[in-house]
Design a protein around this motif. Structure first.
Motif, short mmCIF file in Angstrom:
data_model
loop_
_atom_site.label_atom_id
_atom_site.label_comp_id
_atom_site.label_asym_id
_atom_site.label_seq_id
_atom_site.Cartn_x
_atom_site.Cartn_y
_atom_site.Cartn_z
N ARG A 3 0.80 -1.43 0.19
CA ARG A 3 0.14 -0.05 0.10
C ARG A 3 0.76 1.21 -0.04
O ARG A 3 0.30 2.31 -0.24
N SER A 4 2.07 1.18 0.41
CA SER A 4 2.94 2.21 0.44
C SER A 4 4.26 1.75 0.33
O SER A 4 4.62 0.67 0.90
N LYS A 5 5.01 2.22 -0.39
CA LYS A 5 6.63 1.82 -0.48
C LYS A 5 7.55 2.10 0.98
O LYS A 5 8.38 1.60 1.31
N ALA A 6 7.03 3.00 1.58
CA ALA A 6 7.57 3.59 2.78
C ALA A 6 6.62 4.20 3.94
O ALA A 6 5.46 4.41 3.58
N TYR A 7 7.08 4.13 5.14
CA TYR A 7 6.45 4.69 6.19
C TYR A 7 6.18 6.34 5.76
O TYR A 7 7.00 6.73 5.44
N PRO A 8 5.12 7.07 6.18
CA PRO A 8 4.70 8.01 5.73
C PRO A 8 5.85 9.15 6.78
O PRO A 8 6.17 8.74 7.81
#
Length: 171
Positions: free
Chosen positions: A14-19
């Motif tokens: 869902r995301s490549k990295a933590y926000p």
């Protein structure tokens, strides 16, 4: 004591990295609680670089994560008892009911669960029920979210709601 509460990070799907907003908050936390669905061990290990992580596995986690983490944890911190679970297994029609059933024989001050991606912050008698939502997969929610649990004389919880690059004060 300030605890950062996460669930359903689903990295890297869902995301490549933590926000970035979350990464800044991680630097200020005394510990991190994660209620499952990292997806990979790499996502778990990245959080460990910020401090002590207490975590459970979720239904979307791969076998590496499931072999490293328990399905639930009972934590004693600063005089409070906290139950930590993803909430996908067991009897009950809702995630909340499954989480409650998993700790039915325990006296908890706070029950943290995930799975639904829906932020929950409510009191049932002496028990605080808290789902941080998701910082990477808001689904039909208006904002991404995570939680902060403060353990002092009393236990306090709040959500941090945000969009990309902005933060909405929690409840």
């Amino acid at each position: 004591m300030k605890l950062l509460v996460l669930s359903d990070t689903h990295i890297p799907k869902r995301s490549k990295a933590y926000p970035d907003r979350l990464l800044e908050e991680l630097k200020q936390a005394d510990a991190i609680l994660h209620a499952g669905d990292f997806l990979t061990a790499d996502a778990y290990h990245e959080l460990c670089g910020y401090g002590m992580v207490y975590a459970v596995y979720g239904n979307a986690d791969n076998e590496d994560v499931k072999s490293m983490l328990p399905d639930k944890q009972l934590l004693k911190m600063n005089g409070f008892t906290i139950g930590l679970i993803h909430g996908h297994e067991g009897k009950g029609r809702t995630t909340e009911k499954r989480a409650l059933n998993a700790f039915q024989d325990q006296k908890l001050d706070c029950l943290i669960f995930g799975h639904s991606h829906i932020p929950v912050h409510k009191q049932e008698g002496d028990l605080l029920l808290f789902n941080p939502g998701s910082p990477t997969d808001k689904r039909r929610q208006p904002f991404f979210s995570y939680g902060i649990l403060t353990l002092e004389q009393e236990l306090r919880a709040e959500h941090i709601f945000f969009e990309k690059g902005s933060v909405k004060p929690g409840c």
